[in-house]
Motif scaffolding. Structure first.
Motif, PDB file in Angstrom:
ATOM      1  N   HIS A  79       0.817  -1.215   0.000  1.00  0.00           N
ATOM      2  CA  HIS A  79       0.000   0.000   0.000  1.00  0.00           C
ATOM      3  C   HIS A  79       0.848   1.260   0.000  1.00  0.00           C
ATOM      4  CE1 HIS A  79      -3.669  -2.233  -0.038  1.00  0.00           C
ATOM      5  NE2 HIS A  79      -3.141  -3.028   0.865  1.00  0.00           N
ATOM      6  N   CYS A 138      -7.967   2.505  -3.784  1.00  0.00           N
ATOM      7  CA  CYS A 138      -7.590   1.216  -3.209  1.00  0.00           C
ATOM      8  C   CYS A 138      -8.477   0.970  -1.991  1.00  0.00           C
ATOM      9  CB  CYS A 138      -6.119   1.257  -2.812  1.00  0.00           C
ATOM     10  SG  CYS A 138      -5.497  -0.295  -2.125  1.00  0.00           S
ATOM     11  N   CYS A 150      -7.710   0.227   0.789  1.00  0.00           N
ATOM     12  CA  CYS A 150      -7.046   0.754   1.990  1.00  0.00           C
ATOM     13  C   CYS A 150      -7.371   2.227   2.210  1.00  0.00           C
ATOM     14  CB  CYS A 150      -5.539   0.563   1.906  1.00  0.00           C
ATOM     15  SG  CYS A 150      -4.686   1.766   0.863  1.00  0.00           S
ATOM     16  N   CYS A 163      -2.114   2.381  -5.269  1.00  0.00           N
ATOM     17  CA  CYS A 163      -1.177   1.510  -4.540  1.00  0.00           C
ATOM     18  C   CYS A 163      -0.614   0.414  -5.455  1.00  0.00           C
ATOM     19  CB  CYS A 163      -1.882   0.807  -3.383  1.00  0.00           C
ATOM     20  SG  CYS A 163      -2.477   1.920  -2.115  1.00  0.00           S
TER      21      CYS A 163
END
Ligand SMILES: [Zn+2]
Length: 306
Positions: A163, A173, A175, A180
């Motif tokens: 990430h 993403c 996350c 990423c």
């Protein structure tokens, strides 16, 4: 054979299975046990784990116990929350095992850091003082060794390369960031990218299938794997430049697909690194310990705490 050889217990907690084994200071694995974690309740997992720990610990007389777990984890608080084991949320595994009163010490590392530790001590990175370990699988994790020592970092997550961002304002993403490396280079994301580009997936459409298509000359499969390898190469060379190192050990399911992944990866790393004057010759090595890296690295968290 010396009585002074220390043998620890390593526990490798993954999204599909949990492996427990005795591991000595030379990295020899014995009495390996495995059981499923996917879809299991926390009670069932803990009940099975306790049985194995009691059996393994008995002849070892208060052994050291090391845990390597899929993340997220918090080594200082001692809990694990593996994304793919929903029943284990902030499970206080370190305290639970300490409460069994069978171990001298109980230590916890992230699984990619455990992988890096194992490959550094006994695998492809043996004798290399400075290296990055990277696991390319469903996700992408990593670990760092500097000056011959594992560097878990302030919170135990150093080397979390998946990430890190390589495309500013890239795709979102899960996350929360954008662009990423994992969006380009993880197995499932390469498969999704290929499907979006019209790849005709056979069977269940795994990365294994995508690699096979590429081997048979499928243009889309080749292009997507090349792009994933290039994204990973950029990320690796970013870290090489950051840390002034030149070696990486790569493991995980995607890395086991052979030349179809390794050829573009090595080509792109060479090309990227050649533009950073001080890196020089790079060394990108396939992991050598196979499936045992997990329990060995877990045991090392207790045998050789960083
Ligand atoms: Zn991300």
């Amino acid at each position: 054979m010396s009585d002074s050889t220390t043998t620890a217990i390593g526990i490798d907690i993954g999204g599909t299975k949990i492996a427990v084994a005795a591991v000595d200071e030379s990295g020899n694995v014995s009495d390996l046990r495995q059981f499923a974690s996917q879809g299991e309740s926390a009670e069932s997992i803990w009940a099975q784990l306790q049985v194995h720990l009691h059996e393994l610990a008995k002849p070892l007389r208060r052994p050291r116990i090391g845990i390597g777990s899929a993340g997220p984890i918090d080594p200082s608080a001692g809990w694990i929350s593996p994304v793919n084991i929903p029943s284990l949320r902030r499970f206080p595994i370190v305290d639970e095992i300490r409460n069994l009163d069978i171990a001298e010490v109980v230590n916890l590392h992230g699984d990619a850091i455990a992988f890096t530790h194992a490959e550094h001590r006994f695998g492809a990175g043996r004798g290399v003082n400075d290296l990055l370990g990277v696991v390319v699988s469903t996700g992408i994790g990593g670990g760092v060794v500097l000056n011959g020592r594992l560097l878990p970092g302030r919170t135990g997550n150093a080397g979390y390369i998946g990430h890190t961002v390589i495309v500013k304002d890239g795709d979102s993403c899960p996350c929360g960031r954008r662009g990423c490396i994992e969006l380009f280079s993880s197995g499932p994301n390469m498969v999704n990218q290929a499907l979006r580009q019209g790849w005709q997936s056979p069977a269940n459409g795994s990365f294994h299938d995508l690699a096979e298509s590429a081997r048979q000359g499928d243009v889309t499969a080749l292009a997507v794997i090349d792009d994933g390898a290039r994204a990973l190469a950029i990320g690796l060379v970013n870290q090489f430049a950051m840390l002034d190192i030149s070696t990486a050990v790569i493991g995980g399911g995607v890395s086991f697909s052979g030349a179809v992944f390794w050829d573009p990866l090595l080509r792109h790393v060479g090309s990227e690194a050649s533009r950073v004057g001080f890196i020089g010759e790079t060394s990108i090595l396939p992991a050598a310990l196979g499936a045992h890296a997990g329990v060995i690295g877990a045991a090392l968290a207790a045998l050789d705490p960083a």
